[in-house]
Motif scaffolding. Sequence first.
Motif, mmCIF file in Angstrom:
data_model
loop_
_atom_site.group_PDB
_atom_site.id
_atom_site.type_symbol
_atom_site.label_atom_id
_atom_site.label_comp_id
_atom_site.label_asym_id
_atom_site.label_seq_id
_atom_site.Cartn_x
_atom_site.Cartn_y
_atom_site.Cartn_z
ATOM 1 N N GLU A 80 44.218 40.859 40.940
ATOM 2 C CA GLU A 80 43.417 42.081 40.877
ATOM 3 C C GLU A 80 42.899 42.240 39.450
ATOM 4 O OE1 GLU A 80 42.391 44.186 43.190
ATOM 5 O OE2 GLU A 80 43.299 42.890 44.715
ATOM 6 N N LEU A 81 41.618 42.021 39.270
ATOM 7 C CA LEU A 81 41.016 42.035 37.941
ATOM 8 C C LEU A 81 40.279 43.347 37.686
ATOM 9 C CD1 LEU A 81 39.527 38.439 38.118
ATOM 10 C CD2 LEU A 81 41.424 39.137 36.650
ATOM 11 N N PRO A 82 40.280 43.825 36.443
ATOM 12 C CA PRO A 82 39.482 45.017 36.134
ATOM 13 C C PRO A 82 37.987 44.705 36.196
ATOM 14 C CG PRO A 82 40.487 44.119 34.139
ATOM 15 C CD PRO A 82 41.070 43.357 35.293
ATOM 16 N N ASP A 83 37.211 45.713 36.509
ATOM 17 C CA ASP A 83 35.765 45.525 36.650
ATOM 18 C C ASP A 83 35.138 44.891 35.417
ATOM 19 O OD1 ASP A 83 36.161 46.785 39.037
ATOM 20 O OD2 ASP A 83 35.000 48.594 38.549
ATOM 21 N N ALA A 84 35.614 45.248 34.250
ATOM 22 C CA ALA A 84 34.968 44.829 33.001
ATOM 23 C C ALA A 84 35.014 43.331 32.762
ATOM 24 C CB ALA A 84 35.615 45.555 31.819
ATOM 25 N N VAL A 85 35.919 42.625 33.439
ATOM 26 C CA VAL A 85 36.052 41.187 33.152
ATOM 27 C C VAL A 85 35.439 40.309 34.240
ATOM 28 C CG1 VAL A 85 38.177 41.642 31.877
ATOM 29 C CG2 VAL A 85 38.324 40.903 34.270
ATOM 30 N N LEU A 86 34.924 40.898 35.299
ATOM 31 C CA LEU A 86 34.412 40.090 36.407
ATOM 32 C C LEU A 86 33.228 39.233 35.962
ATOM 33 C CD1 LEU A 86 34.620 42.626 39.371
ATOM 34 C CD2 LEU A 86 36.255 40.855 38.714
ATOM 35 N N ASP A 102 36.138 36.074 41.899
ATOM 36 C CA ASP A 102 36.918 35.843 40.686
ATOM 37 C C ASP A 102 38.424 35.932 40.918
ATOM 38 O OD1 ASP A 102 34.814 35.344 38.891
ATOM 39 O OD2 ASP A 102 34.440 37.483 38.639
ATOM 40 N N ALA A 103 38.851 36.670 41.914
ATOM 41 C CA ALA A 103 40.287 36.831 42.170
ATOM 42 C C ALA A 103 40.981 35.510 42.469
ATOM 43 C CB ALA A 103 40.506 37.803 43.333
ATOM 44 N N VAL A 104 40.199 34.503 42.905
ATOM 45 C CA VAL A 104 40.787 33.197 43.223
ATOM 46 C C VAL A 104 40.430 32.143 42.185
ATOM 47 C CG1 VAL A 104 40.664 33.760 45.666
ATOM 48 C CG2 VAL A 104 38.873 32.356 44.676
ATOM 49 N N ARG A 105 39.798 32.568 41.065
ATOM 50 C CA ARG A 105 39.304 31.613 40.066
ATOM 51 C C ARG A 105 39.956 31.781 38.697
ATOM 52 N NH1 ARG A 105 32.777 31.363 41.406
ATOM 53 N NH2 ARG A 105 32.993 30.670 43.566
ATOM 54 N N VAL A 106 41.048 32.515 38.656
ATOM 55 C CA VAL A 106 41.779 32.692 37.398
ATOM 56 C C VAL A 106 42.399 31.355 36.998
ATOM 57 C CG1 VAL A 106 43.715 33.906 36.329
ATOM 58 C CG2 VAL A 106 42.192 35.113 37.912
ATOM 59 N N PRO A 107 42.410 31.007 35.689
ATOM 60 C CA PRO A 107 42.953 29.711 35.256
ATOM 61 C C PRO A 107 44.394 29.470 35.673
ATOM 62 C CG PRO A 107 41.697 30.726 33.482
ATOM 63 C CD PRO A 107 41.794 31.750 34.572
ATOM 64 N N ILE A 108 44.789 28.217 35.599
ATOM 65 C CA ILE A 108 46.101 27.772 36.050
ATOM 66 C C ILE A 108 47.144 27.970 34.942
ATOM 67 C CG2 ILE A 108 47.429 25.764 36.837
ATOM 68 C CD1 ILE A 108 45.393 26.791 38.849
ATOM 69 N N THR A 125 40.975 33.882 27.803
ATOM 70 C CA THR A 125 40.364 32.956 28.745
ATOM 71 C C THR A 125 39.247 33.655 29.506
ATOM 72 O OG1 THR A 125 42.172 33.524 30.268
ATOM 73 C CG2 THR A 125 42.384 31.476 29.025
ATOM 74 N N TRP A 126 38.406 32.868 30.146
ATOM 75 C CA TRP A 126 37.197 33.427 30.754
ATOM 76 C C TRP A 126 37.514 34.461 31.827
ATOM 77 C CZ3 TRP A 126 34.840 32.132 35.713
ATOM 78 C CH2 TRP A 126 35.674 31.361 36.530
ATOM 79 N N LEU A 127 38.667 34.335 32.482
ATOM 80 C CA LEU A 127 39.244 35.387 33.307
ATOM 81 C C LEU A 127 40.686 35.558 32.841
ATOM 82 C CD1 LEU A 127 37.887 34.422 36.839
ATOM 83 C CD2 LEU A 127 37.223 36.443 35.511
ATOM 84 N N PRO A 128 41.153 36.787 32.664
ATOM 85 C CA PRO A 128 42.502 36.997 32.132
ATOM 86 C C PRO A 128 43.584 36.601 33.136
ATOM 87 C CG PRO A 128 41.511 39.098 32.765
ATOM 88 C CD PRO A 128 40.428 38.063 32.886
ATOM 89 N N MET A 129 44.685 36.098 32.614
ATOM 90 C CA MET A 129 45.810 35.657 33.428
ATOM 91 C C MET A 129 46.899 36.725 33.409
ATOM 92 S SD MET A 129 45.735 31.800 31.846
ATOM 93 C CE MET A 129 46.805 30.987 33.036
ATOM 94 N N PRO A 130 47.429 37.094 34.556
ATOM 95 C CA PRO A 130 48.440 38.161 34.594
ATOM 96 C C PRO A 130 49.752 37.727 33.943
ATOM 97 C CG PRO A 130 48.165 37.186 36.763
ATOM 98 C CD PRO A 130 47.102 36.588 35.895
#
Length: 228
Positions: A80-86, A102-108, A125-130
């Motif tokens: 679950e990503l915040p709107d600002a990082v999509l 994007d919910a399925v494209r977060v880095p490994i 990273t281009w999408l934040p990792m939890p």
Amino acid sequence: EIRGAIDNSLAAVKAVGAPPTWALSNHDVYREVTRYAPDDSPEGIAIGTDRARAMLLVELALPGTAFIYNGAELGLPNVELPDAVLQDPVWERSGHTARGRDAVRVPIPWQGDTPPFGFSTNPHTWLPMPPDWRRLTVERQLDDPASTLSFFCDILRLRRNAFHFAENDVEWLDSGPSVLAFVSGGVLSVVNTGSSAVQLPDGEVLIANAPLSGGKLPPDSAVWLATR
């Protein structure tokens, strides 16, 4: 529904003389752990993980080529990503009404206890990792025989060594409305999609995604049995 999807795919490739291919997720589709979960609570994700492992036993028991989307081998859920990082163009093109993929494209997550978990030297990273992915890193799972990654390694070895695919044939067995059972490559696969345990036929257990008690297969689980 599972049997119908398999039969449909086998019929489609047979018509053109092509080998079958199988996938449970990809960069455009919800990750199976999230897709199979009844809800996004920790308990729901745990059920989704059990079901994802069971469906992996279905996928890898089928003749043809199996595709694994990166992160599935770690049991990663959607994020679950915040709107600002999509980042997905779908988000902009829809006027911020469709969140995209994007919910399925977060880095490994590879290693360590904090993001970016060895994926990059840049913490942004281009999408934040939890942060809670610390328990799902490759490093941690390789040391845990009960992890999803260890499970993947075990069943991939078994697919290579225990199955003997001669043709693209799947033999369905009569198993009742909540149980899927089929023989392929000399191995019997049984999947329990119901709410209570079911009795298994006699046979050597090659692997299951849940403990078997009294020769019964619990809900949300699958097993491979040797037939020869």
